[in-house]
Design an enzyme around this catalytic site. Sequence first.
Site, PDB file in Angstrom:
ATOM      1  N   TYR A 118       0.697  -1.570  -0.008  1.00  0.00           N
ATOM      2  CA  TYR A 118       0.256  -0.203   0.153  1.00  0.00           C
ATOM      3  C   TYR A 118       0.509   1.540  -0.254  1.00  0.00           C
ATOM      4  CZ  TYR A 118      -3.505  -3.777   1.045  1.00  0.00           C
ATOM      5  OH  TYR A 118      -4.495  -4.482   0.502  1.00  0.00           O
ATOM      6  N   PRO A 131     -11.002  -0.549  -2.512  1.00  0.00           N
ATOM      7  CA  PRO A 131     -12.283  -0.853  -3.031  1.00  0.00           C
ATOM      8  C   PRO A 131     -13.648  -0.528  -2.886  1.00  0.00           C
ATOM      9  CG  PRO A 131     -10.941  -2.307  -1.057  1.00  0.00           C
ATOM     10  CD  PRO A 131     -10.250  -1.468  -1.653  1.00  0.00           C
ATOM     11  N   HIS A 354      -7.650   1.181   1.906  1.00  0.00           N
ATOM     12  CA  HIS A 354      -7.089  -0.148   1.726  1.00  0.00           C
ATOM     13  C   HIS A 354      -6.102  -1.067   3.084  1.00  0.00           C
ATOM     14  CE1 HIS A 354      -7.599  -4.407   1.296  1.00  0.00           C
ATOM     15  NE2 HIS A 354      -7.915  -4.433   0.452  1.00  0.00           N
ATOM     16  N   LYS A 430     -24.431 -20.860  -3.104  1.00  0.00           N
ATOM     17  CA  LYS A 430     -23.458 -21.922  -2.775  1.00  0.00           C
ATOM     18  C   LYS A 430     -24.241 -23.039  -2.331  1.00  0.00           C
ATOM     19  CE  LYS A 430     -23.313 -19.220   1.281  1.00  0.00           C
ATOM     20  NZ  LYS A 430     -22.642 -18.801   2.559  1.00  0.00           N
ATOM     21  N   LYS A 434     -22.778 -27.005  -3.119  1.00  0.00           N
ATOM     22  CA  LYS A 434     -22.622 -27.656  -1.692  1.00  0.00           C
ATOM     23  C   LYS A 434     -23.163 -29.739  -2.111  1.00  0.00           C
ATOM     24  CE  LYS A 434     -23.341 -23.728   1.903  1.00  0.00           C
ATOM     25  NZ  LYS A 434     -24.122 -23.074   2.700  1.00  0.00           N
ATOM     26  N   LYS A 437     -21.443 -31.609  -2.759  1.00  0.00           N
ATOM     27  CA  LYS A 437     -20.291 -32.040  -1.391  1.00  0.00           C
ATOM     28  C   LYS A 437     -18.986 -31.091  -2.750  1.00  0.00           C
ATOM     29  CE  LYS A 437     -22.086 -35.025   1.045  1.00  0.00           C
ATOM     30  NZ  LYS A 437     -23.992 -34.913   0.945  1.00  0.00           N
ATOM     31  N   TYR A 463      -4.903 -14.197  -8.104  1.00  0.00           N
ATOM     32  CA  TYR A 463      -4.843 -14.721  -7.343  1.00  0.00           C
ATOM     33  C   TYR A 463      -6.212 -14.607  -6.368  1.00  0.00           C
ATOM     34  CZ  TYR A 463      -3.787 -11.228  -3.297  1.00  0.00           C
ATOM     35  OH  TYR A 463      -3.541 -10.281  -1.747  1.00  0.00           O
ATOM     36  N   SER A 565     -11.660 -12.084  -5.354  1.00  0.00           N
ATOM     37  CA  SER A 565     -11.348 -12.374  -3.732  1.00  0.00           C
ATOM     38  C   SER A 565     -12.946 -12.217  -3.295  1.00  0.00           C
ATOM     39  CB  SER A 565     -11.853 -10.260  -3.120  1.00  0.00           C
ATOM     40  OG  SER A 565     -11.694 -10.404  -1.572  1.00  0.00           O
ATOM     41  N   GLN A 566     -13.384 -13.330  -2.492  1.00  0.00           N
ATOM     42  CA  GLN A 566     -14.982 -13.410  -1.660  1.00  0.00           C
ATOM     43  C   GLN A 566     -14.581 -12.913  -1.089  1.00  0.00           C
ATOM     44  OE1 GLN A 566     -17.221 -16.266   0.541  1.00  0.00           O
ATOM     45  NE2 GLN A 566     -15.561 -17.612  -0.916  1.00  0.00           N
TER      46      GLN A 566
HETATM   47  N1  COA Z   1     -19.607 -29.989   1.184  1.00  0.00           N
HETATM   48  C1  COA Z   1     -21.005 -28.911   1.888  1.00  0.00           C
HETATM   49  N2  COA Z   1     -21.241 -27.559   1.849  1.00  0.00           N
HETATM   50  C2  COA Z   1     -19.342 -27.631   2.365  1.00  0.00           C
HETATM   51  C3  COA Z   1     -17.712 -27.488   1.586  1.00  0.00           C
HETATM   52  C4  COA Z   1     -18.565 -29.558   1.179  1.00  0.00           C
HETATM   53  N3  COA Z   1     -17.274 -30.201   0.743  1.00  0.00           N
HETATM   54  N4  COA Z   1     -17.226 -27.203   2.062  1.00  0.00           N
HETATM   55  C5  COA Z   1     -17.307 -25.792   1.984  1.00  0.00           C
HETATM   56  N5  COA Z   1     -18.745 -26.053   2.474  1.00  0.00           N
HETATM   57  C6  COA Z   1     -19.643 -24.802   3.216  1.00  0.00           C
HETATM   58  C7  COA Z   1     -19.040 -24.321   3.840  1.00  0.00           C
HETATM   59  O1  COA Z   1     -19.395 -25.252   5.401  1.00  0.00           O
HETATM   60  C8  COA Z   1     -20.038 -22.681   4.182  1.00  0.00           C
HETATM   61  O2  COA Z   1     -20.481 -23.193   4.985  1.00  0.00           O
HETATM   62  P1  COA Z   1     -22.409 -21.936   5.319  1.00  0.00           P
HETATM   63  O3  COA Z   1     -23.104 -21.482   4.019  1.00  0.00           O
HETATM   64  O4  COA Z   1     -22.915 -21.844   6.015  1.00  0.00           O
HETATM   65  O5  COA Z   1     -21.005 -20.811   5.949  1.00  0.00           O
HETATM   66  C9  COA Z   1     -19.412 -23.170   2.726  1.00  0.00           C
HETATM   67  O6  COA Z   1     -19.916 -24.026   1.618  1.00  0.00           O
HETATM   68  C10 COA Z   1     -18.959 -22.334   2.327  1.00  0.00           C
HETATM   69  O7  COA Z   1     -17.427 -22.526   2.524  1.00  0.00           O
HETATM   70  P2  COA Z   1     -16.167 -22.575   1.163  1.00  0.00           P
HETATM   71  O8  COA Z   1     -17.409 -21.549  -0.183  1.00  0.00           O
HETATM   72  O9  COA Z   1     -15.367 -23.463   1.210  1.00  0.00           O
HETATM   73  O10 COA Z   1     -16.005 -21.144   1.278  1.00  0.00           O
HETATM   74  P3  COA Z   1     -15.321 -20.071   2.760  1.00  0.00           P
HETATM   75  O11 COA Z   1     -16.194 -19.752   3.630  1.00  0.00           O
HETATM   76  O12 COA Z   1     -14.147 -21.098   3.881  1.00  0.00           O
HETATM   77  O13 COA Z   1     -13.902 -19.215   2.171  1.00  0.00           O
HETATM   78  C11 COA Z   1     -12.326 -18.242   1.883  1.00  0.00           C
HETATM   79  C12 COA Z   1     -12.583 -19.154   1.794  1.00  0.00           C
HETATM   80  C13 COA Z   1     -10.526 -18.484   1.427  1.00  0.00           C
HETATM   81  C14 COA Z   1     -12.257 -16.848   1.043  1.00  0.00           C
HETATM   82  C15 COA Z   1     -11.771 -17.975   3.393  1.00  0.00           C
HETATM   83  O14 COA Z   1     -10.852 -18.308   4.077  1.00  0.00           O
HETATM   84  C16 COA Z   1     -11.309 -16.635   3.870  1.00  0.00           C
HETATM   85  O15 COA Z   1     -10.108 -16.336   3.853  1.00  0.00           O
HETATM   86  N6  COA Z   1     -11.920 -15.209   3.576  1.00  0.00           N
HETATM   87  C17 COA Z   1     -11.666 -14.289   3.758  1.00  0.00           C
HETATM   88  C18 COA Z   1     -11.117 -13.398   2.501  1.00  0.00           C
HETATM   89  C19 COA Z   1     -10.369 -12.491   2.194  1.00  0.00           C
HETATM   90  O16 COA Z   1     -10.186 -11.453   3.283  1.00  0.00           O
HETATM   91  N7  COA Z   1     -11.296 -11.016   1.305  1.00  0.00           N
HETATM   92  C20 COA Z   1     -11.167  -9.977   1.557  1.00  0.00           C
HETATM   93  C21 COA Z   1      -9.519  -8.903   1.639  1.00  0.00           C
HETATM   94  S1  COA Z   1      -9.940  -7.647   1.241  1.00  0.00           S
HETATM   95  C1  HC5 Z   2     -14.861  -4.807   0.409  1.00  0.00           C
HETATM   96  C2  HC5 Z   2     -14.626  -6.375  -0.794  1.00  0.00           C
HETATM   97  C3  HC5 Z   2     -13.298  -5.506  -0.678  1.00  0.00           C
HETATM   98  C4  HC5 Z   2     -12.058  -6.698  -1.026  1.00  0.00           C
HETATM   99  C5  HC5 Z   2     -10.778  -6.000  -1.077  1.00  0.00           C
HETATM  100  C6  HC5 Z   2      -9.678  -7.685  -1.749  1.00  0.00           C
HETATM  101  O1  HC5 Z   2     -10.299  -8.795  -2.195  1.00  0.00           O
HETATM  102  O2  HC5 Z   2      -8.459  -6.934  -1.599  1.00  0.00           O
HETATM  103  C7  HC5 Z   2      -7.217  -7.735  -1.824  1.00  0.00           C
HETATM  104  C8  HC5 Z   2      -6.743  -7.266  -0.621  1.00  0.00           C
HETATM  105  C9  HC5 Z   2      -5.692  -8.178  -0.055  1.00  0.00           C
HETATM  106  O3  HC5 Z   2      -4.669  -8.019   0.702  1.00  0.00           O
HETATM  107  O4  HC5 Z   2      -5.727  -9.836  -0.714  1.00  0.00           O
HETATM  108  C10 HC5 Z   2      -6.364  -6.950  -2.672  1.00  0.00           C
HETATM  109  N1  HC5 Z   2      -7.412  -7.250  -4.330  1.00  0.00           N
HETATM  110  C11 HC5 Z   2      -8.369  -6.881  -4.419  1.00  0.00           C
HETATM  111  C12 HC5 Z   2      -6.240  -7.116  -5.116  1.00  0.00           C
HETATM  112  C13 HC5 Z   2      -7.822  -8.590  -4.454  1.00  0.00           C
END
Ligand code: COA
Ligand code: HC5
Length: 637
Positions: A118, A131, A354, A430, A434, A437, A463, A565-566
């Site tokens: 940053y 974002p 950010h 989702k 799901k 599985k 990424y 990004s999710q």
């Molecule tokens: N069978 C059935 N259900 C499953 C499954 C399987 N094999 N695997 C996962 N699921 C279910 C989970 O239990 C969960 O259920 P819910 O909807 O009831 O909560 C759902 O599916 C989601 O799981 P999944 O899709 O695997 O993703 P996650 O929630 O574990 O997320 C990441 C994965 C990478 C997004 C998460 O670990 C993460 O790091 N998030 C932060 C990202 C972030 O910071 N983004 C912004 C940056 S600025």
């Molecule tokens: C309001 C949600 C914004 C998501 C922002 C995000 O995912 O930023 C990432 C941060 C990081 O360190 O992974 C960077 N990215 C936008 C370049 C994926």
Amino acid sequence: MWGICSRTMVKVGMAKPCGLVKPCHLVKPVSVTRVSGRYLTHQKGLPALPIPPLQQTCERYISALEPIVEVDELKNTKELLDEFQKAGGVGERLQRGLEKRASGTDNWLSQWWVQVAYLTYRLPVVVHSSPGLVLPRMNFRDKQGQIRFAAKLIAGVLDFKTMIDNETLPVEYLGGKPLCMNQYYELLSSCRIPGLKQDSVVNHAKSPRPPKHITVVHNFQFFVLDVYNSDGTPLTSNQLCVQLERICSSSLQTNMEPIGILTTQHRDQWGKAYLNLIKDKTNKRSVSAIQRSIFTLCLDGAMPRGSEEMRRSTAAVQMLHGGGSQWNSGNRWFDKTLQFIVGEEGMCGAIYEHAPAEGPPIVALIDHVVDYTGKPETTRCPMVPLPMPQKLPFNMTPEIKKDIEEAKHDMNILAEDLDMRVTVFGHFGKNVPKSHKMSPDAFIQIALQLAYYRMHQRCCATYESASLRMFRLGRTDTIRSASNASAAFVKAFDDLNKQNTEKVDLMGKAVAAHRSYTNMAISGQAIDRHLLGLKLQAVEENVSMPKVFTDPAYAKALHYCLSTSQVPSKADCVMCFGPVVSNGYGVCYNPMENHINFAVSSFNACEETNAARMAQAVESALLDMRTLLEQTPRAKL
Ligand code: COA
Ligand code: HC5
């Protein structure tokens, strides 16, 4: 939210609000950032970010390169890595250096990360870093409607702030593990400050007299609005409504210099312009009031009218950059960590700078605000007269005007260049992965791989953000979604010579590989931050840069044509960001149970990319993957 920890599914997300299951480490109502309260006990209880074994990272790096580099490049990289990691080699030395660093800091990475990702990154924060977030659409009949909603929104943020100040914020969990809560304390009362070569961030929440005001910007004019009564209670939305009306009626002129547009500039240029701007004492005081404020509220003017199909995309653009200088780009202070945007006709959202925090804490705050705005006001309005909100004066000089003109010009080029397409994938969410599985996130990522491959006939470095918040002061690492397994799947998918059972098998393997990479990343065992750390350690120790880091394959690995990004939310929001390379896409998605919101961005200047076509390709990939699963007798997965 649910996540997977090894093979057991565990709850992810907020613990129950206080009063139900109160997290014992966050009960004492003292201000976290000023007093060493229980928050610190919670933080201290978190594990430190590990440093993965050197050999493990080298091996995993090679596998990650396989789908995205040529065979001869890979051979060369393997040789460089052998040299790097040999006994007594530079890799070992740097690894030891990192371990030493880790023993002397709370988190060996976090400060480096903020600097590299940053503060020393010099492209405009607009589009390239900050974002945006679009809220479900409101319907305002008139200015009064806009003001009323804005007042409610401010009250909602203040309600959330009370939880931050009182340390009653419920601790979040991922994979059953408590998460670092530090980022919540960085969101409010903070601001980025431009510098000539690198920026900094100030956080006034930590000062002995934390700010009691927000800034409001309307028709490019900034106001200071005190949001606490003299008894320390936050203003009610009725009180805020009165104050916002006063602000709007004292900023009716629409021909003001958009001083805020300066914050859209390239950082070196803004750094220079900033010094010039604050040479004047009045300007300095006004800028400081914005920087110190709890957050900024942008009461926007009109946006260009588009088709109904483009309504969400226009809203995303409004949040991300404001639409250009003739629209709302000047109605912002983009250095401000948190800005809420309330549009004229009901498009509302936010944008955040950010450096201090990731998306999820922002989304938690916004989910709280959305809930709050839906509830009737219960607090009675104190009958005390309120002081008039103060307009922040700016003295213009020819030099400042010139800087504003340049910023307008550059902002308009950037706005023209950004291609943004928001789509709601309504066929499933989702639920479908799901029911098969499969991890929904992994399923979506593999669909993105298929979409990209179909459009560009190749796999690209991809990424996905993974949270490192299981560790103290953790930020993110990279999930590399392009894997050998995903490459095998996308290459087979449209191959007429392949049987469906084989394709399903490959899909299962690709999805499982992605989920396994995710588990590795969130537990601190991914490769990207480790490699970055080794590189920065070489700089720190002044050793000549190891060839692995000047290798073209390393540059390729970091050239993310897909940056994704999710970001899940309770409310039906869309989050968005720009591409990180000139020929890439930015893809942000919010998977709900029965639908998925996508925002896909690219640059118009690039001939190869097209946001609308990519969004369409993603939709087709998701549908085709479901069809394949449904039409194929269940293979052994
Ligand atoms: N069978 C059935 N259900 C499953 C499954 C399987 N094999 N695997 C996962 N699921 C279910 C989970 O239990 C969960 O259920 P819910 O909807 O009831 O909560 C759902 O599916 C989601 O799981 P999944 O899709 O695997 O993703 P996650 O929630 O574990 O997320 C990441 C994965 C990478 C997004 C998460 O670990 C993460 O790091 N998030 C932060 C990202 C972030 O910071 N983004 C912004 C940056 S600025
Ligand atoms: C309001 C949600 C914004 C998501 C922002 C995000 O995912 O930023 C990432 C941060 C990081 O360190 O992974 C960077 N990215 C936008 C370049 C994926």
